[in-house]
Scaffold this active site. Structure first.
Site: not given
Ligand SMILES: Cc1cc2nc3c(=O)[nH]c(=O)nc-3n(C[C@H](O)[C@H](O)[C@H](O)COP(=O)(O)O)c2cc1C
Length: 640
Positions: A169, A166, A171
Site C-alpha cells: 500500500h 506491512h 507505506y
Molecule cells: C477502513 C479500512 C482500513 C484499512 N486499514 C488497513 C491497514 O491498516 N493496513 C492494511 O494493510 N490494510 C488496510 N486496509 C485494507 C484492507 O486490509 C483490505 O486489504 C481491503 O479492505 C480490501 O479487502 P476487502 O475488500 O475484503 O475489504 C484497510 C481497509 C479499510 C476498509
C-alpha cells in the site's frame, strides 16, 4: 459444503483453525498515544467470537513519526505493551489467533499528524498528501530497521501469535521496494536487490529480536497500479526472496495511495479482482499465500481455495459487515450473513475524516458493548411507519428484543429508497442488504403490512405503545415553468421502472441521484445530458467510487452542462442559464428531475401527544444517506 474453507493450516508454528482471515483495518479506535481502548478490544473480540481463523490487527506504528492515522495503535515503546497484551489475552480466551500488523507510514502521512516532516527513501511527495518528505540517510534507515525489530519483540511480549510486516500500500517499506518512490543511488536504491535491502534487513532484525520461531507474515501489493510502479512479476521475485529470508506467509494486496481505489476497492470493482496475483505468487513460493479484495462471500472464498489460487482468504469489510460470517457459514446459515456491499461510507468514509470507523450495514461496529440487543423489560406493541432501511432496522431490533412489532409500508415492496439506489450499475449489492433485513423480519416475527399506510385512525384504534416514524423522503419538484409537462418525470420513477424514458434524456441535477440515474440510462443506450448548477457533478459520491462513475459517464458520452441553471422546461428542450447567458439546449424526449429530497413526516404532527412514545428517524427527520438512516433505525429499536 465448505470443506476447504474450514480446514486448518499452519503459519510457521501457529495452527490456524480455518482459512478465513481478518486483514488489517485502521478503525481509529485507539488512544492517541497508541494504547488500546476498550472499544478497540471489544471490536476484535466480536471477530474472535465470530470464528475467524486469524485476526490481523490494524497497523501498529513502530515509531510515532510513522503514524498514518490519528488513533492507530502503537508499539514504539515498552509502556504500550501492557494495554495490547490485554487484547491478545482476551482474543486467546475466546480461542482466537491474533497477529499484529507493524508498519511505518513513510511519506504517506502528514506534518499535521506527526508534528514533523514525513520521511521516505527519496524526496518525492505522495501524490495524495503532497508533502515533500525528508530522504532518509543510511544511519536513519538503520534506526528504523531496529525499530521494526523492537516493535516485533514488543508484539511477542504482548502475547500476539505473530506479526505482519506491512510492505504493501505504498507505506515506507513499499516505498523502498518500488522504483515509483525509490530513486536512491546508494545501496538501498536502483536495482531490485538493492530495493529489497530495507525489507530484508527488517525481516532479519525482526527474526533476531523476536525469535526465529515467532511467525512473520509479509504483506505486499501484487501490483502498485500506478505508472512506474511495481508489477506482479517484480512481486513474484520479491516474494521468493522474502520466503528465502524466512517469512512464514505472504499476503498479496494491491495499490498505493496514488491508486487508493486498489487498496480498498469500491463496489465498481468486481469480487476477487486480484486473486490472480496470489495465484501467480503461489507458483514461486511454498509458504502459505493469502488473497484479499472485494471477497465477501464464503462460497467465493471456498472456490478460491479449492482452485488452489490462495491458501487463505482475507475479508476486510465483509468482517466489518458481519463479524460472525465464519460461524454462520460453518453452520450453513447463509441467509443470516450480512454481506458487505462495498459502499465505503462508514469505513473509509469515516477514517479518512479522522473519525472512528462505522459500517452502513452493521451499526454495532465499534459499539459492540453499547449496542448489545438485550431483551426488553416490558413487552410493548410497536408500530413502525415505513419499511425503508431505517424502519426495517428498527423493526428487526425491536422484535429481537421481544416486542410485538407491526411494520406498515404504503408501497407494495420493502426497502424504500434503498431499493431504488440498488438499480444503477455497481449498486446491485444493496438489494442483498434488503434481502437480509427481510429475512431478519421474518425470523423475528415482525408483522409486515405492504400497501398499507399507517394513519392516525389506525393508531387511534389500535393504540400501540410506541410509534416509530420512518416515512422517508420524497423527490422535490422545483418551481420551474414547464415542470408539469407530460415528459417530465423524477429520477425515482425512472429507476423504479414506473415510466418509459425516450432516447434523448436530460437529467436536471448532477448530485449522486442524478449522476447515477444518468449512468443507468446511458448504460441502457440512451443519449444523456446532465445539467448541474455546481462546477462539478457527483460531489456527494465517495472519493473512491466517483472516478469510476465519471469514467462510465465519459465512456457513454454523457454530456455535462456545469455551472448551469435550468430556467424553463420547453416542449422539446430546456432553457438554461450559464455564466449570465441564456441558451436553449435539446432536443430531449424526457426530462428527469433529480434536484433533492424533502422529508415525509406529516404523521408526526398528527400523532404528537397522542401516543406515549413517538420516535422519528432517517430521512423523515431530514434527508441524508442510508448510513445515518440504518444507524438511527438500530438505535430506535433499542430505545422502544
Ligand atoms: C477502513 C479500512 C482500513 C484499512 N486499514 C488497513 C491497514 O491498516 N493496513 C492494511 O494493510 N490494510 C488496510 N486496509 C485494507 C484492507 O486490509 C483490505 O486489504 C481491503 O479492505 C480490501 O479487502 P476487502 O475488500 O475484503 O475489504 C484497510 C481497509 C479499510 C476498509
Amino acid at each position: 459444503m465448505l470443506k476447504n474453507l474450514f480446514s486448518p493450516i499452519e503459519i510457521g508454528r501457529v495452527r490456524i483453525s480455518n482459512r478465513l482471515v481478518v486483514p488489517a483495518m485502521v478503525m481509529n479506535y485507539c488512544h492517541r498515544d497508541g494504547t488500546a481502548t476498550e472499544k478497540y478490544v471489544a471490536y476484535h473480540e466480536a471477530k474472535a467470537r465470530g470464528g475467524w481463523g486469524l485476526i490481523i490487527t490494524e497497523d501498529y506504528a513502530v515509531d510515532p513519526k510513522g503514524k498514518g492515522f490519528s488513533n492507530v495503535p502503537g508499539l514504539w515503546n515498552d509502556t504500550q505493551v501492557e494495554s495490547h497484551s490485554k487484547l491478545a489475552r482476551r482474543i486467546h480466551d475466546l480461542g482466537g489467533k491474533i497477529f499484529a500488523q507493524i508498519y511505518h507510514a513513510g511519506r504517506q502521512t502528514s506534518r499535521a499528524l506527526i508534528g514533523d516532516q514525513p520521511v521516505a527513501p527519496s524526496p518525492i511527495p505522495c501524490p495524495r498528501l503532497q508533502e515533500i518528505p525528508h530522504a532518509l540517510r543510511a544511519n536513519e534507515i538503520r534506526e528504523i530497521v531496529e525499530e521494526f525489530g523492537d516493535c516485533a519483540l514488543r508484539a511477542r511480549k504482548a502475547g500476539f501469535d505473530g506479526i505482519e510486516i506491512h510492505g504493501a500500500h505504498g507505506y515506507l517499506i513499499a516505498q523502498f521496494m518500488s522504483p515509483y518512490s525509490n530513486k536512491r543511488i546508494d545501496d538501498y536504491g536502483g536495482n531490485l536487490l538493492n530495493r529489497m535491502r530495507f525489507p530484508l534487513e527488517i525481516v532479519s532484525n525482526v527474526r533476531s529480536k523476536a525469535g526465529s520461531d515467532f511467525p512473520v507474515l509479509f504483506r505486499i501489493s501484487g501490483d502498485e497500479m500506478v505508472p512506474g510502479g511495481r508489477t506482479i512479476e517484480d512481486t513474484k521475485t520479491m516474494a521468493a526472496m522474502l520466503e528465502e529470508a524466512g517469512v512464514d506467509a505472504l499476503h498479496i494486496s494491491a495499490g498505493v495511495y496514488g491508486s487508493a481505489y486498489a487498496i480498498t476497492p469500491p463496489a465498481a470493482i468486481r469480487h476477487g479482482w486480484i486473486v490472480h496475483f496470489a495465484e501467480e505468487v503461489k507458483k514461486v513460493v511454498d509458504i502459505p499465500v493469502i488473497t484479499v479484495g472485494r471477497i465477501n462471500d464464503p462460497f467465493l472464498a471456498e472456490t478460491i481455495i479449492a482452485g488452489k489460487k490462495a491458501d487463505l482468504v482475507a475479508m476486510g469489510r465483509a468482517s466489518l459487515a458481519d463479524p460472525e460470517l465464519p460461524k454462520k457459514a460453518a453452520a450453513g446459515r447463509f441467509a443470516d450473513i450480512n454481506y458487505c456491499i462495498g459502499c465505503l461510507q462508514g469505513c473509509i468514509g469515516m477514517i479518512s475524516r479522522s473519525l472512528p470507523a462505522t459500517c452502513l450495514v452493521n451499526p454495532t461496529l465499534g459499539k459492540e458493548k453499547e449496542l448489545r440487543t438485550k431483551p426488553a423489560d416490558l413487552k410493548k406493541k410497536v408500530f413502525i411507519a415505513g419499511a425503508g432501511p431505517a424502519g426495517m432496522e428498527a423493526a428487526m431490533v425491536a422484535a429481537k428484543r421481544g416486542h410485538e412489532v407491526h411494520l406498515f409500508e404504503k408501497a407494495d415492496r420493502l426497502g424504500g429508497q434503498f431499493y431504488t439506489a440498488s438499480i444503477p450499475p455497481s449498486k446491485g449489492e444493496i438489494a442483498g442488504f434488503i434481502v437480509w433485513q427481510r429475512k431478519q423480519l421474518e425470523e423475528n416475527h415482525v408483522s409486515v403490512y405492504l400497501n398499507n399506510k399507517l394513519t392516525e385512525e389506525i393508531v387511534n384504534e389500535q393504540k400501540p405503545d410506541v410509534v416509530v416514524l420512518a416515512t422517508g423522503s420524497a423527490p422535490v419538484s422545483p418551481n420551474l415553468p414547464g415542470v408539469k409537462r407530460a415528459n417530465v418525470v423524477t429520477a425515482h420513477e425512472v429507476l423504479e421502472g414506473k415510466t418509459d424514458v425516450g432516447r434523448r434524456v436530460a437529467v436536471i441535477g448532477g448530485g449522486m441521484v442524478g449522476s447515477e440515474t444518468a449512468n443507468h440510462l446511458a448504460n441502457h443506450g440512451k443519449e444523456v445530458s446532465i445539467i448541474e448548477m455546481l462546477p462539478e457533478i457527483a460531489t456527494d459520491v465517495n472519493a473512491r467510487s466517483k472516478p469510476f462513475l465519471l469514467k462510465d459517464l465519459t465512456e457513454h458520452s454523457v454530456r455535462l452542462y456545469l455551472n448551469s441553471t435550468v430556467k424553463e422546461v420547453l416542449a422539446d428542450g430546456l432553457r438554461i442559464e450559464k455564466e449570465g447567458r441564456e441558451e436553449e439546449i435539446g432536443p430531449f424526449d424526457t426530462v428527469i428531475l433529480a434536484v433533492g429530497l424533502e422529508p415525509c413526516n406529516e404523521l408526526r404532527s398528527k400523532l404528537e401527544g397522542k401516543v406515549s412514545r413517538l420516535i422519528t428517524i432517517g430521512d423523515a427527520v431530514s434527508p441524508r444517506k442510508a448510513l445515518e438512516a440504518i444507524a438511527e433505525g438500530y438505535l430506535a429499536g433499542l430505545e422502544v
